[in-house]
Design an enzyme around this catalytic site. Structure first.
Site, PDB file in Angstrom:
ATOM      1  CG  ASP A  65      -1.811   1.154   1.343  1.00 15.23           C
ATOM      2  OD1 ASP A  65      -2.329   1.585   0.308  1.00 15.23           O
ATOM      3  OD2 ASP A  65      -1.992   1.664   2.461  1.00 15.23           O
ATOM      4  CG  ASN A  85      -7.314   0.464   2.392  1.00 20.84           C
ATOM      5  OD1 ASN A  85      -6.847   0.497   3.521  1.00 20.84           O
ATOM      6  ND2 ASN A  85      -6.733   1.061   1.387  1.00 20.84           N
TER       7      ASN A  85
END
Length: 1025
Positions: free
Chosen positions: A404, A821
């Site tokens: 990420d 997420n």
């Protein structure tokens, strides 16, 4: 997202929206059922609000765990052998198989049960946290897991939403609230959400409790951004998602519509599956080979036995005579029984204790990560976590790293580094000739004085940045018990916005002498360098979108002049500029972009009153369009935003985490490919990739984005990119070089979420271009040194990981992230690592390992991963080797006992050989071994390549260890056999002859099959026996 809302107040019905859905749900706010006779009331059942990340429950632990353990070939095999020993008469006792099997199953179950108990504790911490619910006009506290669909929830500032909610009212007069969704999409900026228009006046708990209304909405679905663009009173701007945090709002009231595992965040969780390492898969393959060897041995001995007994003079030995009943059985039954007996006799070639030794080595070895002081974070006061130890050796086999961006690579802390006006460079802090002036305030320049005209342009540039934004001012905040806010006209307040870049720009202007104060009554107020307040009426806002890549505002000054200020990406501003120092500013923008800074260009134009009136007419016409509204707005924006005068450019730094760039560079040198998967926009993510050295100066960027596929078909774009990367590389991919080879062009690929969906979409039959887009996409990626995937939904991140896992090379993947997420890709990857950061602990809870900073990934892989793999590989090969040494003499012994199934070893040796004599020494060895110094492993990442692709457990190495075991077994057996060839007498009168051969062979096995350092200890134990 389509919502249907019905509200009833004081016998007056407000019913909006005539659509109807088959697949929808009706939510009764506050569980207030409709009055009798108004409509058919059918109660619906919804799940509670529990979140479950554990694998087992109290009731299913034993059956589920046993099922998973007996999926292992060795465990299932020994269960069959144990049952055979119970059913028929065999040469060895059932204890010799049952006891080791029971020991293995018990130890493994305890270990896995303990790890799942840790997950249960983490789940309980979430499920039992208190939430405030309105019942009978009062605010009541209850546990989060007891929330139900229809409950009215009160959430206070800085609290996290316990489930998916529809916003009813807020403490603010305009019915808005501000939310950070960092744990959902990685963006920590403040987003604005709106209360339902009909309910925003209900401020108190008593007022909200009087509400009688129903909400009709679609059934749960995982897409965080999807909505149906139809007229409807409720939309995604009213929906608050679980995991988001309330900011800058005292409190809100909202109704729960999705709870527990039906929330959008839970639907984006990948289902938990049992992860198995490459080493374990190799073990299973080797076990199948040894099972075939075992069957072959038993079959050979069975055939030779009946060939031997074909001679009438050769029957069973006197000590193994069969009964008359056994002799009268059919020959096939006797042969099958003998075959099973030989299987039991030779079954120890399958190392049952290998699994438990491996489990213990993994479990105990995982503490080396927990005890690593270099990975302890003083700021957080926490060290790394190991949620499962089953994948330790997989840390030494990683080929792809998926990371990420926000909060993982970066600190998500934007800061204005510089701005360039007409070629003159300004910095927020006073700098002259590159030297910081202590105590200086305001502004200074690096180059020469801009002159009178330049001074005017400079101030216009600063005003543009103070006006062209959507920043809001938080007037007051309590810090350490002291309230701060606007004092004596000078703003000491702070800014919030949906874009952290905008906040950084406005704060930078503040340090440069121009302060944005507030938006009041449609007028934007700023304080100039002379402490004079300037007011501009905000007339229009042309919001930013990813296609235009710019935003504009139209303002009117106090003198009545109309200005259109625009800021955006250089590629969207430069083509629309008609004057200004374009070349000087372009050079500075390119320089900052290469440095990894996020650049924006600023331009303006003056409007006459007539031009402004025409602009308003065009905008209003597009806004009122019932069809293709977005398209018409884009066309109007294109007409308005042109003929600009270029003012300058800005450079904002999204500060990287400490040593993030060094870590990525080390991973590249170690042979790993690093992909960045982020929900952020392309420009932001690309700047971070440059700063973190994922992209280099000479990297040629290839774009596979929505903007390009609108100009060309997806098929043409893919084949153009494929030809580009293969023109130089040919059929040689970059997997071996990881983008570091200096004799070929580096390529970097950028793809967005919408284009990825099109690439992964199954090709329809009958299309003219029936090519396999997935394969073309993978071929492009293989030849790129780095890949950036932006605007990714959580499930898309998991799809990317799954796509790479399923490619023909079947590489080992690792995913690292810090937000909810990222949970899907963490669960999908072979190894999932969570970062304990600002975005909550969802990623850390659902990961296999957790660290506090991205930089710790370097030591976890290059040092701990290297050691774990070397140790476990030697442990596995050793187990097969020692069991060949142990059981092959038993095979040879049958040639000297008439194939009578006489065991060579005593029952005690059979039971203890695998459990203690040869397991404990190698276990200690596999915990302590360091073949290369730790500092050398950190300094030279290329050593990681030596163990890549399971190099120590390949078939040639396995065959070598097997033949080495056979050779040593022959030496042990015949050495002991010929050593006691003649009967002799010892000094104390004892007889030494061949009958003592078995005990000597077993002692040779125990002594010489252990590492040299442990042989003395084993000899002392055997002397005692």
């Amino acid at each position: 997202m389509l919502w249907h809302y019905r509200a009833v107040y004081n016998d007056m019905t407000l019913c909006t929206g005539e659509e109807s859905w088959v697949d929808s749900r009706t939510v009764y706010i506050g569980h207030k059922e409709p009055p009798p006779g108004t409509e058919a009331y059918i109660p619906q059942r919804f799940p509670d609000n529990r979140i479950v990340s554990s694998k087992y429950t109290f009731w299913n632990f034993i059956p589920k765990n046993l099922f998973e353990q007996f999926r292992r070939i060795a465990n299932f095999y020994f269960l069959i052998i144990f049952l055979v020993q119970l059913i028929i008469d065999t040469p060895t006792s059932p204890t010799t198989s049952g006891l080791p099997l029971f020991f293995v199953i018990t130890v493994t179950a305890i270990k896995q049960g303990y790890e799942d108990w840790i997950r249960h504790k983490a789940d309980n911490a979430i499920n039992q946290c208190p939430v405030h619910v309105i019942q009978h006009g009062k605010v009541v506290r209850k546990q989060s897991q007891k929330l139900r669909v229809g409950d009215i929830v009160q959430v206070k500032e800085n609290e996290t939403f316990p489930c998916d909610l529809i916003l009813l009212s807020t403490s603010r007069e305009d019915g808005t609230c501000f939310v950070t969704t960092a744990s959902l999409d990685g963006e920590s900026s403040h987003k604005t959400y709106y209360a339902v228009q009909d309910t925003k006046a209900f401020k108190t708990a008593e007022e909200v409790d009087t509400l009688h209304a129903t909400i009709e909405c679609e059934q749960p679905q995982p897409d965080l951004r999807k909505h149906i663009n139809k007229p409807s009173p409720l939309g995604s701007e009213n929906l608050l998602l679980r995991g988001a945090t309330l900011k800058n709002t005292e409190y809100i009231h909202a109704v729960a519509i999705y709870t527990g595992m039906e929330t959008k965040m839970a639907l984006n969780y990948q289902s938990k599956s049992q992860k198995r390492s490459a080493v374990e898969k190799s073990m299973n393959a080797y076990l199948i080979v040894y099972l075939c060897i075992l069957i072959s041995k038993a079959l050979i001995n069975t055939v030779l036995k009946y060939a031997w007994q074909a001679n009438p003079n050769r029957d069973e030995p006197w000590y193994n005579q069969k009964t008359e009943t056994e002799r009268q059985r059919h020959v096939l039954i006797r042969a099958f029984t003998d075959f099973l007996a030989f299987m039991v006799l030779f079954n120890y070639i399958i190392p049952v204790s290998m699994y438990v030794t491996v489990e213990m080595q993994k479990f105990l070895g995982s503490y080396f990560i927990l005890w690593d002081d270099d990975m302890f974070d003083e700021e957080l006061g926490e060290g790394p976590l190991v949620n499962t130890s089953d994948l330790n050796e997989e840390l030494g086999q990683v080929e792809y790293v998926f990371t990420d961006k926000t909060g993982t690579l970066t600190e998500n802390n934007m800061e204005l580094r510089e701005c360039c006006v007409d070629g003159h460079v300004y910095v927020p802090h006073a700098v002259c000739n590159g030297q910081i002036l202590p105590g200086a305030a305001g502004m200074d320049m690096i180059d020469s004085s801009p002159g009178v005209d330049g001074k005017e342009r400079e101030e216009l540039f600063f005003r543009a940045l103070c006006l062209c934004h959507t920043v809001q001012v938080k007037e007051e905040e309590t810090v350490d018990g002291i309230k701060r806010g606007i004092h004596q006209g000078k703003s000491t307040s702070f800014y919030i916005s949906s874009s952290p870049d905008e906040v950084a720009l406005v704060e930078g202007m503040n340090r440069l002498g121009f302060t944005y104060l507030r938006l009041k009554d449609s007028h934007m107020e700023i304080l100039n360098r002379e402490d004079e307040m300037e007011r501009f009426e905000l007339l229009e806002v042309l919001n930013f979108d990813s296609v235009r890549r710019r935003m504009s505002v139209i303002v009117r000054s106090s003198s009545g002049e109309y200005y259109l200020f625009c800021k955006g990406a250089d590629s969207s501003i430069f083509p629309r500029v008609v004057s200004g120092k374009v070349e000087q500013i372009r050079a500075r923008v390119e320089h900052n972009a290469v440095e990894g800074l996020r650049t924006l260009c600023v331009a303006y134009k003056k409007l006459t009153h007539e031009e402004y009136e025409e602009t308003c007419r065009l905008l209003n016409s597009a806004k009122l369009a019932l069809q293709e509204r977005d398209k018409k707005l884009a066309e109007v924006y294109d007409v308005i935003e042109k003929d600009f005068i270029l003012l300058g450019a800005t450079a904002v730094e999204d500060r990287l985490q400490d040593k993030a760039a060094d870590t990525i560079e080390s991973l590249h040198k170690a042979g790993m490919k690093v992909w960045v998967l982020t929900g952020d926009k392309m420009e932001t993510a690309a700047a971070t990739c440059y700063a973190s050295r994922l992209f280099h100066r000479n990297t040629q960027i290839l774009e596979l984005t929505t903007k390009r596929t609108e100009e060309q078909s997806l098929h043409d774009v893919l084949f153009d990119l494929s030809r580009t990367v293969l023109r130089q590389h040919g059929s040689i991919t970059r997997d071996t070089f990881s983008g570091l080879s200096g004799d070929c062009q580096d390529y970097g690929l950028i793809i967005d979420g919408a284009t990825l969906s099109a690439v992964l979409k199954p090709t329809q039959e009958g299309t003219s271009n029936g090519g396999n887009y997935k394969e073309i996409f993978l071929e492009i990626c293989r030849n790129c040194s780095a890949v950036l995937c932006c605007r990714m939904a959580p499930l898309q991140k998991a799809q990317i990981v799954k796509l790479i896992k399923a490619s023909k090379e079947h590489p080992i993947t690792l995913a690292i992230g810090d937000g909810a997420n990222d949970v899907s890709m963490i669960l999908e990857a072979h190894v999932g690592i969570g970062i304990m950061g600002k975005e909550g602990r969802q990623a850390a809870r659902n990961s296999d390992y957790a660290v506090t900073k991205f930089k710790h990934l370097k030591k976890m892989l290059l040092v701990h991963g290297h050691y774990y793999y070397i140790r476990i590989a030697e442990l596995v090969q050793y187990f097969f080797y020692k069991n060949v040494c142990f059981i092959f003499p038993q095979f040879l012994y049958q040639f000297f006992c008439g194939f009578s199934q006489q065991p060579l070893y005593d029952t005690a040796y059979l039971t203890l050989y695998n459990i203690s004599f040869t397991s404990l020494p190698i276990l200690l060895y596999s915990l302590m071994e360091q073949h290369i110094n730790m500092d050398i492993l950190k300094r030279d990442p290329t050593l990681y390549r030596d163990i890549a692709k399971n190099s120590l457990l390949r078939w040639p190495t396995f065959i070598y260890w097997t033949f080495l075991g056979i050779f040593d077994a022959v030496v042990f057996f015949f050495g002991a056999f010929f050593l006691f060839d003649n009967t002799t007498f010892t000094s104390n009168g004892q007889v030494t002859h061949r009958s003592l051969c078995p005990s000597r062979v077993s002692r040779c096995d125990c002594v010489f099959c252990n590492p040299p350092i442990w042989r003395g200890v084993v000899i002392l134990i055997l002397i005692g026996l």
